[in-house]
Design an enzyme around this catalytic site. Structure first.
Site, PDB file in Angstrom:
ATOM      1  N   PRO A 180       4.437  -5.197  -0.752  1.00  0.00           N
ATOM      2  CA  PRO A 180       4.356  -4.044  -1.647  1.00  0.00           C
ATOM      3  C   PRO A 180       4.218  -4.481  -3.108  1.00  0.00           C
ATOM      4  O   PRO A 180       4.839  -5.463  -3.527  1.00  0.00           O
ATOM      5  CB  PRO A 180       5.688  -3.323  -1.419  1.00  0.00           C
ATOM      6  CG  PRO A 180       6.627  -4.392  -0.962  1.00  0.00           C
ATOM      7  CD  PRO A 180       5.799  -5.416  -0.232  1.00  0.00           C
ATOM      8  N   GLY A 181       3.387  -3.786  -3.849  1.00  0.00           N
ATOM      9  CA  GLY A 181       3.250  -4.053  -5.279  1.00  0.00           C
ATOM     10  C   GLY A 181       3.611  -2.798  -6.052  1.00  0.00           C
ATOM     11  O   GLY A 181       4.627  -2.722  -6.741  1.00  0.00           O
ATOM     12  N   ARG A 182       2.775  -1.782  -5.877  1.00  0.00           N
ATOM     13  CA  ARG A 182       2.915  -0.544  -6.645  1.00  0.00           C
ATOM     14  C   ARG A 182       4.300   0.091  -6.498  1.00  0.00           C
ATOM     15  O   ARG A 182       4.895   0.527  -7.468  1.00  0.00           O
ATOM     16  CB  ARG A 182       1.844   0.443  -6.170  1.00  0.00           C
ATOM     17  CG  ARG A 182       1.723   1.699  -7.000  1.00  0.00           C
ATOM     18  CD  ARG A 182       0.757   2.688  -6.343  1.00  0.00           C
ATOM     19  NE  ARG A 182      -0.522   2.104  -6.036  1.00  0.00           N
ATOM     20  CZ  ARG A 182      -1.584   2.105  -6.866  1.00  0.00           C
ATOM     21  NH1 ARG A 182      -1.494   2.700  -8.029  1.00  0.00           N
ATOM     22  NH2 ARG A 182      -2.723   1.546  -6.496  1.00  0.00           N
ATOM     23  N   ARG A 235      -5.862   2.975 -15.874  1.00  0.00           N
ATOM     24  CA  ARG A 235      -5.856   3.734 -14.615  1.00  0.00           C
ATOM     25  C   ARG A 235      -6.499   5.118 -14.718  1.00  0.00           C
ATOM     26  O   ARG A 235      -7.277   5.483 -13.843  1.00  0.00           O
ATOM     27  CB  ARG A 235      -4.442   3.816 -14.037  1.00  0.00           C
ATOM     28  CG  ARG A 235      -3.862   2.431 -13.692  1.00  0.00           C
ATOM     29  CD  ARG A 235      -2.566   2.501 -12.917  1.00  0.00           C
ATOM     30  NE  ARG A 235      -2.805   3.084 -11.607  1.00  0.00           N
ATOM     31  CZ  ARG A 235      -2.594   4.334 -11.295  1.00  0.00           C
ATOM     32  NH1 ARG A 235      -2.083   5.170 -12.171  1.00  0.00           N
ATOM     33  NH2 ARG A 235      -2.886   4.774 -10.096  1.00  0.00           N
ATOM     34  N   CYS A 274     -13.770   3.922 -28.596  1.00  0.00           N
ATOM     35  CA  CYS A 274     -15.019   4.657 -28.752  1.00  0.00           C
ATOM     36  C   CYS A 274     -15.704   4.917 -27.416  1.00  0.00           C
ATOM     37  O   CYS A 274     -16.784   4.393 -27.140  1.00  0.00           O
ATOM     38  CB  CYS A 274     -15.950   3.864 -29.665  1.00  0.00           C
ATOM     39  SG  CYS A 274     -15.116   3.437 -31.182  1.00  0.00           S
ATOM     40  N   GLU A 275     -15.036   5.658 -26.555  1.00  0.00           N
ATOM     41  CA  GLU A 275     -15.603   6.056 -25.265  1.00  0.00           C
ATOM     42  C   GLU A 275     -14.928   7.343 -24.868  1.00  0.00           C
ATOM     43  O   GLU A 275     -13.708   7.464 -25.000  1.00  0.00           O
ATOM     44  CB  GLU A 275     -15.252   5.031 -24.171  1.00  0.00           C
ATOM     45  CG  GLU A 275     -16.093   3.807 -24.184  1.00  0.00           C
ATOM     46  CD  GLU A 275     -16.142   3.130 -22.819  1.00  0.00           C
ATOM     47  OE1 GLU A 275     -16.018   3.827 -21.796  1.00  0.00           O
ATOM     48  OE2 GLU A 275     -16.308   1.913 -22.811  1.00  0.00           O
ATOM     49  N   GLY A 304       0.758  -1.247   0.000  1.00  0.00           N
ATOM     50  CA  GLY A 304       0.000   0.000   0.000  1.00  0.00           C
ATOM     51  C   GLY A 304       0.783   1.289   0.000  1.00  0.00           C
ATOM     52  O   GLY A 304       0.192   2.355  -0.205  1.00  0.00           O
ATOM     53  N   TYR A 326      -0.216  -2.098 -12.149  1.00  0.00           N
ATOM     54  CA  TYR A 326      -1.631  -2.000 -12.502  1.00  0.00           C
ATOM     55  C   TYR A 326      -1.798  -1.416 -13.913  1.00  0.00           C
ATOM     56  O   TYR A 326      -2.740  -0.676 -14.188  1.00  0.00           O
ATOM     57  CB  TYR A 326      -2.411  -1.195 -11.437  1.00  0.00           C
ATOM     58  CG  TYR A 326      -2.180  -1.752 -10.047  1.00  0.00           C
ATOM     59  CD1 TYR A 326      -2.740  -2.971  -9.678  1.00  0.00           C
ATOM     60  CD2 TYR A 326      -1.360  -1.100  -9.123  1.00  0.00           C
ATOM     61  CE1 TYR A 326      -2.494  -3.522  -8.430  1.00  0.00           C
ATOM     62  CE2 TYR A 326      -1.106  -1.645  -7.869  1.00  0.00           C
ATOM     63  CZ  TYR A 326      -1.673  -2.853  -7.533  1.00  0.00           C
ATOM     64  OH  TYR A 326      -1.429  -3.395  -6.286  1.00  0.00           O
ATOM     65  N   TYR A 329      -9.538   5.159 -12.212  1.00  0.00           N
ATOM     66  CA  TYR A 329      -9.248   5.795 -10.917  1.00  0.00           C
ATOM     67  C   TYR A 329      -9.013   7.292 -11.033  1.00  0.00           C
ATOM     68  O   TYR A 329      -8.473   7.893 -10.103  1.00  0.00           O
ATOM     69  CB  TYR A 329      -7.983   5.187 -10.291  1.00  0.00           C
ATOM     70  CG  TYR A 329      -7.925   3.684 -10.216  1.00  0.00           C
ATOM     71  CD1 TYR A 329      -8.768   2.972  -9.362  1.00  0.00           C
ATOM     72  CD2 TYR A 329      -6.990   2.965 -10.967  1.00  0.00           C
ATOM     73  CE1 TYR A 329      -8.686   1.591  -9.276  1.00  0.00           C
ATOM     74  CE2 TYR A 329      -6.906   1.588 -10.873  1.00  0.00           C
ATOM     75  CZ  TYR A 329      -7.760   0.902 -10.031  1.00  0.00           C
ATOM     76  OH  TYR A 329      -7.666  -0.458  -9.943  1.00  0.00           O
TER      77      TYR A 329
HETATM   78  C1  LIG Z   1      -3.264  -4.982  -3.685  1.00  0.00           C
HETATM   79  C2  LIG Z   1      -2.696  -5.630  -2.496  1.00  0.00           C
HETATM   80  C3  LIG Z   1      -1.363  -5.428  -2.143  1.00  0.00           C
HETATM   81  C4  LIG Z   1      -0.445  -4.495  -2.888  1.00  0.00           C
HETATM   82  O1  LIG Z   1      -0.806  -3.150  -2.770  1.00  0.00           O
HETATM   83  P1  LIG Z   1       0.147  -2.026  -3.376  1.00  0.00           P
HETATM   84  O2  LIG Z   1      -0.595  -0.777  -3.144  1.00  0.00           O
HETATM   85  O3  LIG Z   1       0.339  -2.326  -4.809  1.00  0.00           O
HETATM   86  O4  LIG Z   1       1.422  -2.060  -2.608  1.00  0.00           O
HETATM   87  C5  LIG Z   1      -0.857  -6.123  -1.057  1.00  0.00           C
HETATM   88  N1  LIG Z   1      -1.626  -6.977  -0.330  1.00  0.00           N
HETATM   89  C6  LIG Z   1      -2.922  -7.189  -0.642  1.00  0.00           C
HETATM   90  C7  LIG Z   1      -3.707  -8.133   0.166  1.00  0.00           C
HETATM   91  C8  LIG Z   1      -3.499  -6.520  -1.723  1.00  0.00           C
HETATM   92  O5  LIG Z   1      -4.776  -6.726  -2.014  1.00  0.00           O
END
Ligand SMILES: *Cc1c(COP(=O)(O)O)cnc(C)c1O
Length: 421
Positions: free
Chosen positions: A276-278, A314, A346-347, A239, A375, A318
């Site tokens: 962490p992902g993002r 995105r 077409c949107e 997150g 994402y 969002y």
């Molecule tokens: C989406 C998600 C993440 C990753 O969130 P980021 O904002 O990309 O860091 C981690 N854990 C869970 C359970 C998620 O659903």
């Protein structure tokens, strides 16, 4: 910091000119920088130094196996949310004991696949799911390690679609019911309760919501231990946000986030997991697109580009901002133009940016959407029968196509026609 910088007016991905990649693979495409992915992973890994920990990349942000392998070779685990992600992580060579399984609706089949192939833990989101995992585990003659995801009811102060830690969200069990649910879990034969899981949302730009949530987790750890549970692992979710604009205040750094974890939870002696992902993938990827037309409207100019909302959703989904830069910089000092940057779908929602001030562009020019590594490709679709765009990974002065563009035939031939037609 990323490794997409200009050299003599040309945008490079590490040591490769982006225009060279465009010439080789065609536009639009995604390009990722290995060095940036690794740098971001290491920032987290180092931020937790001194604590027993594992950084599990939330692969829903970017799930190409070449990206997973790059991170896994540096020591990353994976956070998966579906059977497909689990199998992808395994295919990329990630061992089961470094894969955690999150997600609100794991099916029996998904649970069986993970238990058979090996799993570090399930992050359980409800009592019925807990019962299902116990049932499948018992059936297979194994014991499933679990944490239970608690919903701490804190406001993550992020976009509503990616806030997950308020009581009205579908995620986890209310923290107020945790003791009861943990007691229930401990009584189930197929489960071994090892810890607590929390994830309050994505693109958080302040530490305060994390602090509130982690303090609640610390308190809960002590309560559950008093109840006799051997709480030894805390999964703190992902997150942490990224800067999507150069002008904005930057979100907290991983090192500050790590310090907060040590401050709020360090005394408990638990193993720490983060997901962490993002932050790992976001600024490690660009989407490169080409201007098809410059069209003059009544009161504005449109840049119509060959990338569209199906390739990068995105902005439409969002209201997200992406910085957009030319791949070849204009002569310094040239007067800027203002553009609405749109795709061909077409949107009206297929609008990447409005009123963007840029040096003048013409048909054929390449542009780069920054911060598109997370994402982006994973949320792409074939809406308007536009084939999924390729992904390219750069490593120093080398690059490789890590997912090729399907041909129109491949895309079309996935349909099957029933015999009555
Ligand atoms: C989406 C998600 C993440 C990753 O969130 P980021 O904002 O990309 O860091 C981690 N854990 C869970 C359970 C998620 O659903």
């Amino acid at each position: 910091m990323d490794h997409f910088l200009y050299r003599d007016g040309a945008l490079f991905a590490e040591d490769v000119p982006v225009a060279d990649i465009a010439a080789a693979v065609g536009t639009p495409f995604y390009v990722y920088s290995s060095a940036t992915l690794l740098r971001h992973f290491r920032l987290f890994d180092e931020a937790l130094e001194g604590m027993d920990h594992l950084v599990c990349f939330a692969m829903k942000a970017a799930s190409n196996q070449a990206i997973l392998k790059t991170l896994a070779q540096a020591g990353a685990g994976m956070d998966v949310v579906s059977q497909g992600e689990y199998l992808r992580a395994k295919a990329a060579g990630v061992p089961g004991d470094k894969i955690v399984f999150s997600g609100v609706g794991k099916t029996h089949e998904e649970i069986r696949t993970a238990l058979s192939g090996g799993i570090r833990q399930f992050n359980v989101e409800s009592e019925p799911e807990m019962a299902a995992i116990s049932e499948v585990a018992t059936d297979l003659g194994v014991v499933a390690p679990i944490t239970i995801r608690v919903n701490p009811d804190v406001d993550a102060k992020t976009h509503a679609k990616i806030a997950t830690g308020k009581s009205e969200n579908k995620f986890g069990i209310p923290i107020s019911r945790a003791r009861e649910v943990y007691a229930h879990a401990a009584a189930l034969p197929g489960l071994e309760v090892i810890g607590i899981d929390v994830h309050i949302g994505s693109q958080l730009t302040e530490l305060e919501p994390f602090e509130k949530a982690y303090l609640k987790v610390a308190e809960l750890t002590e309560v559950l231990r008093e109840d006799g549970h051997n709480i030894r692992r805390l999964d703190l979710g992902g997150g942490l946000g990224i800067p999507y604009t150069r002008s904005n205040d930057a979100p907290p750094l991983p090192v500050e986030y790590g310090a907060l974890i040590k401050k709020t939870l360090g005394h408990l002696g638990c193993e720490i997991e983060i997901e962490p992902g993002r932050l790992i993938a976001g600024n490690a990827g660009l989407m490169i697109s080409k201007v098809i037309y410059v069209k003059s409207g009544e009161d504005r100019e449109f840049l119509i580009v060959d990338g569209a909302m199906n390739d990068l959703i995105r902005p439409a989904m969002y209201e997200a901002h992406h910085d957009i830069d030319p791949v070849i910089e204009a002569t310094p000092g040239i007067e800027k133009s203002t553009y609405d940057i749109v795709g061909p779908v077409c949107e009206t929602g297929d609008t990447f940016a409005k009123g963007r001030s840029m040096a003048p562009l013409k048909a054929g020019d390449l542009i780069a959407f920054r911060s598109a590594g997370a994402y982006g490709a994973v949320m792409a679709s074939e809406y308007n029968s536009r084939p999924l765009i390729p992904e390219v990974l750069v490593h120093g002065d080398q690059f490789a196509v890590i997912r090729s563009r399907p041909t129109f035939e491949e895309m079309i031939n996935r349909d099957t026609i029933p015999e009555w037609l």
